[in-house]
Design a protein around this motif. Sequence first.
Motif, short mmCIF file in Angstrom:
data_model
loop_
_atom_site.label_atom_id
_atom_site.label_comp_id
_atom_site.label_asym_id
_atom_site.label_seq_id
_atom_site.Cartn_x
_atom_site.Cartn_y
_atom_site.Cartn_z
N UNK A 1 -8.75 1.97 11.86
CA UNK A 1 -9.14 3.17 11.12
C UNK A 1 -8.59 4.42 11.80
N UNK A 2 -8.71 4.47 13.12
CA UNK A 2 -8.22 5.64 13.86
C UNK A 2 -6.72 5.80 13.69
N UNK A 3 -6.00 4.69 13.69
CA UNK A 3 -4.55 4.76 13.50
C UNK A 3 -4.20 5.23 12.09
N UNK A 4 -4.95 4.75 11.11
CA UNK A 4 -4.70 5.20 9.73
C UNK A 4 -4.96 6.70 9.59
N UNK A 5 -6.04 7.18 10.24
CA UNK A 5 -6.34 8.62 10.21
C UNK A 5 -5.21 9.39 10.87
N UNK A 6 -4.68 8.86 11.99
CA UNK A 6 -3.58 9.54 12.69
C UNK A 6 -2.34 9.64 11.80
N UNK B 1 1.95 0.99 4.71
CA UNK B 1 1.89 0.12 3.53
C UNK B 1 0.45 -0.09 3.07
N UNK B 2 -0.47 -0.22 4.03
CA UNK B 2 -1.89 -0.36 3.66
C UNK B 2 -2.39 0.91 2.97
N UNK B 3 -1.95 2.08 3.45
CA UNK B 3 -2.36 3.33 2.83
C UNK B 3 -1.74 3.49 1.44
N UNK B 4 -0.54 2.97 1.26
CA UNK B 4 0.07 2.98 -0.08
C UNK B 4 -0.74 2.11 -1.03
N UNK B 5 -1.15 0.94 -0.56
CA UNK B 5 -1.97 0.06 -1.41
C UNK B 5 -3.30 0.72 -1.75
N UNK B 6 -3.81 1.53 -0.83
CA UNK B 6 -5.06 2.24 -1.08
C UNK B 6 -4.88 3.57 -1.78
N UNK B 7 -3.64 3.90 -2.17
CA UNK B 7 -3.30 5.12 -2.90
C UNK B 7 -3.52 6.38 -2.07
N UNK B 8 -3.68 6.22 -0.75
CA UNK B 8 -3.79 7.39 0.13
C UNK B 8 -2.41 8.00 0.39
N UNK B 9 -1.38 7.17 0.39
CA UNK B 9 0.01 7.59 0.47
C UNK B 9 0.77 6.97 -0.69
N UNK B 10 1.95 7.50 -0.96
CA UNK B 10 2.84 6.88 -1.92
C UNK B 10 4.28 7.04 -1.45
N UNK B 11 5.13 6.13 -1.87
CA UNK B 11 6.54 6.21 -1.54
C UNK B 11 7.21 7.29 -2.37
N UNK C 1 -4.79 9.00 -4.37
CA UNK C 1 -6.13 8.69 -3.90
C UNK C 1 -6.74 9.80 -3.07
N UNK C 2 -5.91 10.44 -2.23
CA UNK C 2 -6.40 11.57 -1.44
C UNK C 2 -6.71 12.76 -2.33
N UNK C 3 -5.85 12.97 -3.33
CA UNK C 3 -6.11 14.09 -4.25
C UNK C 3 -7.43 13.89 -4.98
N UNK C 4 -7.72 12.66 -5.39
CA UNK C 4 -8.96 12.41 -6.12
C UNK C 4 -10.18 12.65 -5.23
N UNK C 5 -10.02 12.40 -3.91
CA UNK C 5 -11.11 12.69 -2.98
C UNK C 5 -11.26 14.18 -2.75
#
Length: 242
Positions: free
Chosen positions: A10-15, A48-58, A70-74
């Motif tokens: 989780x900490x790495x994803x936040x970073x 890639x995990x964040x892309x699957x979670x819609x937090x990032x996109x390519x 996903x981040x925008x919706x939050x």
Amino acid sequence: MTPRSGSQAVERAIAVLACFDGGDTELGLGSLAARTGLPVSTAHRIAQALVRGRMLERVPGRDGYRVGPGLFSLAVPPLMRLGVDHWAPDLYALAAEIDLTASLGVARGGEVLSVFSARPPSGGCDKQIPPAGEGIDDSVMGRAILAFGPARPRSPALSAELELVRRRGYAVELRNERSSVLALAVPVFGTDRRPWGAVGVQGGRRRLTDRVVGDVVPAMQRAAARIGRRVPRPASAENYSG
């Protein structure tokens, strides 16, 4: 070991997500790895995990990543609670009037969060976008808020600077001597006459000459007054730090 491993992930994803705090709209895998200190393979796995979670996109047609829907919706519900639908038109009108990106910052927990930036019709440039978050004492928008707020600063030097801001009516700062970026901010007062936030602009010093600043600041103050009349709820003293 499982909770620690999960916490580390989780900490790495936040970073990785925090890499976009500086205003970069697109970052490649190498940049994500370099900024987080992670191996490229690890950064790729997390991205890639964040892309699957819609937090990032390519980014289509390129190798970069950008903030995902996903981040925008939050982010949208908190922005709506702040009243983005009320004050965004005023920021866009200001940006068009002064031909500079106009931003709104609010004080939260000892920081100033830049919650919205409106670009002018010409598009502006990235140097006109403030950091997503800064310490309230270190931010030009923060000093515009503190100068008119209830808290008293601990530092005598800051106290003297805030007194100058009160007399002048706006805060000014040369943010980076190498790039000569000048930042300006004026307070936004809520219905209780306390500073609810600040309107800020920044740009190259060659463009923001003293004469231009003399024209820009009154326009910012007029926009701040309009926004203040539309603040959806009274400002809260707990937002300030001193």
